[in-house]
Design a protein around this motif. Structure first.
Motif, PDB file in Angstrom:
ATOM      1  N   ALA A   1       3.201  44.410  42.825  1.00 16.34           N
ATOM      2  CA  ALA A   1       1.568  45.533  42.585  1.00 16.34           C
ATOM      3  C   ALA A   1       0.514  44.582  42.393  1.00 16.34           C
ATOM      4  O   ALA A   1      -0.727  43.971  43.726  1.00 16.34           O
TER       5      ALA A   1
ATOM      6  N   GLN B   1       0.908  41.073  43.457  1.00  9.52           N
ATOM      7  CA  GLN B   1       0.843  40.094  44.734  1.00  9.52           C
ATOM      8  C   GLN B   1       0.380  41.186  46.373  1.00  9.52           C
ATOM      9  O   GLN B   1      -0.528  40.181  46.831  1.00  9.52           O
ATOM     10  N   ARG B   2       0.363  43.101  46.370  1.00  5.26           N
ATOM     11  CA  ARG B   2      -0.283  43.480  47.545  1.00  5.26           C
ATOM     12  C   ARG B   2      -2.101  43.349  47.343  1.00  5.26           C
ATOM     13  O   ARG B   2      -2.199  43.653  48.239  1.00  5.26           O
ATOM     14  N   VAL B   3      -2.069  43.187  46.368  1.00  3.69           N
ATOM     15  CA  VAL B   3      -3.521  43.887  45.432  1.00  3.69           C
ATOM     16  C   VAL B   3      -4.353  42.208  45.972  1.00  3.69           C
ATOM     17  O   VAL B   3      -5.479  41.330  46.616  1.00  3.69           O
TER      18      VAL B   3
ATOM     19  N   ALA C   1      -3.055  39.831  47.938  1.00  2.00           N
ATOM     20  CA  ALA C   1      -3.465  40.121  49.059  1.00  2.00           C
ATOM     21  C   ALA C   1      -3.736  40.751  49.894  1.00  2.00           C
ATOM     22  O   ALA C   1      -4.829  39.803  50.901  1.00  2.00           O
ATOM     23  N   ASN C   2      -4.599  41.581  49.440  1.00  2.00           N
ATOM     24  CA  ASN C   2      -5.538  42.565  50.067  1.00  2.00           C
ATOM     25  C   ASN C   2      -6.910  41.806  49.495  1.00  2.00           C
ATOM     26  O   ASN C   2      -8.316  42.063  50.357  1.00  2.00           O
TER      27      ASN C   2
ATOM     28  N   VAL D   1      -7.039  38.639  49.459  1.00  2.00           N
ATOM     29  CA  VAL D   1      -7.567  37.959  50.580  1.00  2.00           C
ATOM     30  C   VAL D   1      -8.021  38.031  51.957  1.00  2.00           C
ATOM     31  O   VAL D   1      -8.267  37.805  52.180  1.00  2.00           O
TER      32      VAL D   1
ATOM     33  N   LEU E   1     -11.700  32.634  46.642  1.00  2.00           N
ATOM     34  CA  LEU E   1     -10.405  31.635  46.871  1.00  2.00           C
ATOM     35  C   LEU E   1      -9.145  31.688  46.541  1.00  2.00           C
ATOM     36  O   LEU E   1      -8.319  31.232  46.457  1.00  2.00           O
TER      37      LEU E   1
ATOM     38  N   VAL F   1      -5.675  32.140  45.493  1.00  2.00           N
ATOM     39  CA  VAL F   1      -4.435  31.112  45.869  1.00  2.00           C
ATOM     40  C   VAL F   1      -3.452  30.602  44.293  1.00  2.00           C
ATOM     41  O   VAL F   1      -2.679  31.026  44.610  1.00  2.00           O
TER      42      VAL F   1
ATOM     43  N   LEU G   1      -1.415  33.950  43.702  1.00  2.00           N
ATOM     44  CA  LEU G   1      -0.337  33.703  43.445  1.00  2.00           C
ATOM     45  C   LEU G   1       0.400  33.280  43.416  1.00  2.00           C
ATOM     46  O   LEU G   1       2.138  33.789  43.899  1.00  2.00           O
ATOM     47  N   THR G   2      -0.261  31.722  43.549  1.00  2.00           N
ATOM     48  CA  THR G   2       0.919  31.023  42.710  1.00  2.00           C
ATOM     49  C   THR G   2       1.697  31.411  41.824  1.00  2.00           C
ATOM     50  O   THR G   2       3.132  31.048  41.910  1.00  2.00           O
TER      51      THR G   2
ATOM     52  N   ASP H   1       3.926  33.989  42.593  1.00  2.00           N
ATOM     53  CA  ASP H   1       5.629  34.005  43.363  1.00  2.00           C
ATOM     54  C   ASP H   1       6.864  33.751  42.414  1.00  2.00           C
ATOM     55  O   ASP H   1       7.810  33.419  42.235  1.00  2.00           O
TER      56      ASP H   1
ATOM     57  N   TYR I   1       7.182  35.887  39.672  1.00  2.00           N
ATOM     58  CA  TYR I   1       8.530  36.838  40.468  1.00  2.00           C
ATOM     59  C   TYR I   1       9.778  36.180  40.803  1.00  2.00           C
ATOM     60  O   TYR I   1      11.213  37.124  39.949  1.00  2.00           O
TER      61      TYR I   1
END
Lengths: 114, 138
Positions: free
Chosen positions: A18, A20-22, A24-25, A27, A78, A82, A85-86, A89, A92
């Motif tokens: 979830a 990760q999806r947020v 992406a939204n 970015v 940004l 990032v 996100l790392t 990842d 995960y």
């Protein structure tokens, strides 16, 4: 899912997906005027759920970021996204490995150590 | 949606690519001369909006960004005295578009960086999805 270890890992994977999806939204909307970044929290809920012995009760929630907005009313940073996100990842991947280890244990048990 | 992060990031790619298209159109028409009896070339500005909110992204619903319209710059442009131009009127005036090259270059850089950011999200998401597909392979 199988037992408490498996379902705790499953809950963590759910929360991280979830997040990760947020991200992406966030970015995708990095330059959208008036867009407020979303933040996913599930760790506190998971911790409480593990303490209660009911990992299925983990709730994943999205809240709006309270970071200051810039001139066009957008507050997505940004570099923050990032980095996050790392981090997401790697966590995960860690959870996937933990789940695979768990399955490995189960395989050993099923095979009777043969 | 099977892999929702891909859809979200590609919607972002679409917005930034459209933005780059608009900038290149503006740059191409930087010196487009019109007679004073006509409107000047109007700069194109991309209008983007978020699809849904953070909540939709979490549940795997529609998320991302979308181009919702185009707005146009000043039609008056700027009048320039150029009597040798075949389009010049009786006073020797022609109409140039009100497009600023520095502003357009800045926009191009922002759009390009945004495009790259969305590409890197796709790259990371691919890694995570591949990991997910390996669950149970031991």
């Amino acid at each position: 899912m199988i037992d408490s270890t498996g379902s705790a890992i499953y809950a963590a994977l759910n929360g991280l997906a979830a997040r990760q999806r947020v991200i992406a939204n966030n970015v995708a909307n990095v330059e959208t005027p008036g867009y407020i970044a979303g933040r996913v929290t599930f760790e506190d809920s998971l911790r409480a759920a593990i303490a209660d012995g009911d990992t299925g009760a983990t709730s994943v929630s999205t809240v709006s970021s309270t970071d200051p907005v810039n001139v066009n009313g957008n507050n997505v940073s940004l570099d923050n996204e990032v980095v996050s996100l790392t981090d997401t990842d790697l966590r995960y991947q860690l959870m996937v490995q933990a789940l695979n280890q768990k399955f490995g244990l189960l395989r050993t048990a099923i095979g009777g150590g043969a | 949606m099977l892999f929702p992060t891909f859809q979200t990031a590609s919607s972002g790619l679409g917005v930034f690519r459209t933005w780059m298209d608009a900038v290149s159109d503006n740059m191409a028409n930087l010196d487009t001369v019109r007679p004073t009896s006509q409107a000047a070339f109007q700069a194109r500005f991309v209008v983007a909006q978020a699809i849904g909110g953070g909540q939709e992204a979490m549940t795997g619903g529609p998320a991302g960004a979308a181009v919702t319209g185009i707005s146009f710059g000043d039609a008056a442009g700027r009048l320039v005295h150029d009597p040798t131009n075949p389009l010049a009127d009786a006073q020797g005036m022609v109409r140039y578009p009100d497009v600023d090259m520095g502003d357009q270059m800045t926009q191009l850089m922002i759009a390009q960086r945004g495009y790259e950011a969305n590409l890197s999200v796709i790259d990371r998401a691919k890694d995570a999805y591949q990991q997910a597909l390996s669950i149970g392979r031991g």
